[in-house]
Design a protein around this motif. Structure first.
Motif, short mmCIF file in Angstrom:
data_model
loop_
_atom_site.label_atom_id
_atom_site.label_comp_id
_atom_site.label_asym_id
_atom_site.label_seq_id
_atom_site.Cartn_x
_atom_site.Cartn_y
_atom_site.Cartn_z
N UNK A 44 0.80 -1.23 0.00
CA UNK A 44 0.00 0.00 0.00
C UNK A 44 0.83 1.28 0.00
N UNK A 45 2.14 1.13 0.04
CA UNK A 45 3.03 2.29 -0.05
C UNK A 45 4.09 1.99 -1.11
N UNK A 46 4.66 3.03 -1.67
CA UNK A 46 5.70 2.87 -2.68
C UNK A 46 7.04 2.67 -1.99
N UNK A 89 -1.64 -7.22 7.76
CA UNK A 89 -3.01 -6.90 7.40
C UNK A 89 -3.09 -5.41 7.07
N UNK A 90 -3.53 -5.10 5.87
CA UNK A 90 -3.70 -3.72 5.42
C UNK A 90 -5.15 -3.57 4.97
N UNK A 91 -5.92 -2.79 5.70
CA UNK A 91 -7.32 -2.63 5.33
C UNK A 91 -7.45 -2.08 3.92
N UNK A 92 -8.31 -2.70 3.13
CA UNK A 92 -8.51 -2.29 1.75
C UNK A 92 -7.66 -3.05 0.76
N UNK A 93 -6.71 -3.84 1.28
CA UNK A 93 -5.82 -4.61 0.41
C UNK A 93 -5.98 -6.11 0.64
N UNK A 114 0.90 -3.93 11.59
CA UNK A 114 1.96 -2.95 11.81
C UNK A 114 1.52 -1.56 11.38
N UNK A 115 0.67 -1.51 10.37
CA UNK A 115 0.30 -0.24 9.76
C UNK A 115 -1.11 0.20 10.13
N UNK A 116 -1.23 1.48 10.46
CA UNK A 116 -2.52 2.16 10.50
C UNK A 116 -2.45 3.20 9.39
N UNK A 117 -3.05 2.87 8.27
CA UNK A 117 -2.84 3.69 7.07
C UNK A 117 -1.40 3.53 6.62
N UNK A 118 -0.71 4.64 6.42
CA UNK A 118 0.69 4.58 6.00
C UNK A 118 1.64 4.71 7.18
#
Length: 268
Positions: A44-46, A89-93, A114-118
């Protein structure tokens, strides 16, 4: 029954040591089972513009899997290697995560938030993410994400379920109900969690999860496995002796092991 199901190696970018170094160290330590469980590539991030060393590049994933299964066969009879993945786990992915999980014959997949958004709440370089935020609101969002991870059905167990406490940021309000709701979700899904001993070397100075959460797990009958979360071969099994003592004190007598996505309980 000495096992360690949570390890990382040089491919992830923030660990050291080749996979075979972990295998040899595991044999030296007398491990019966060694779980290789490196981080899923970022989705979800570059990676080119994000902070360096967060996870293995996507092009390295098949190389990781191939090497891990080769070592599994090469060292058969000396150590029982289980090949896993720590799948963020990445919400939306969820669809992209499922695609990665379904693409390989894993022995187990750890579901970790680990991630909340980015914002990677587990990264010491991103502590300024707490600035201007109400810690209680962060905990609410974190445990909501854990519950969503559980309900995807993609994972075999949840990793370091209360890692949000890693750097010692804690709300003034009680978060017991948030922790219990997450564990209730795990129980309802028939999943397991891990006792991750690495918290003892973190600012919080406590394993993941806390003793209170372990007692609630025992009450519910949630299965547990254990992992050192080693990022260097020399840290393999670090603090797992203390983890086993704690589990026995709480009342656990078995550990969860995984092979081809099937869970087997073994006495310790």
């Amino acid at each position: 029954m000495l096992i360690d199901y949570h390890t990382h190696h040089v491919r992830c970018g923030h660990a050291s040591g080749e996979l075979e170094e972990y295998v040899k160290k595991g044999i030296e330590l007398g491990l019966v089972q060694l779980g290789l469980s490196d981080h899923m590539p970022l989705l979800h991030v570059d990676p080119a513009t994000y902070l360096p060393g967060m996870a293995m590049p996507m092009e390295e994933l098949p190389n990781y899997v191939q090497e891990a299964f080769r070592l599994q066969q090469q060292y058969k009879g000396q150590i029982d290697i289980r090949v896993g993945l720590e799948g963020d786990y990445i919400e939306g992915y969820e669809r992209e995560i499922e695609s990665i999980i379904r693409a390989y014959p894993w022995d187990y997949v750890i579901g970790s938030v680990h991630f909340l958004g980015e914002w990677d709440i587990s990264d010491y370089r991103q502590l300024d993410g707490w600035n201007g935020r109400d810690p209680y609101d962060v905990y609410v969002k974190y445990y909501e994400a854990v519950g969503k991870a559980v309900r995807t059905g993609l994972y075999d167990y949840i990793g370091h379920i209360d890692v949000i406490k890693r750097f010692g940021y804690k709300p003034e309000q009680s978060v017991v109900h948030l922790e219990n709701e997450a564990l209730d979700a795990v129980h309802s899904a028939g999943m397991a969690i891990e006792l991750n001993a690495s918290g003892l070397r973190m600012p919080v100075g406590e394993m993941f999860p806390s003793r209170r959460m372990l007692e609630y797990c025992c009450e519910l009958g949630i299965p547990l496995t254990i992992g050192s979360d080693a990022h260097q071969p020399e840290r393999l099994t670090q603090y797992l002796d203390q983890a086993v003592v704690l589990l026995k004190q709480v009342g656990f007598t078995e550990l969860a092991t995984f092979k081809q996505r099937q869970r087997t309980m073994v006495r310790f």
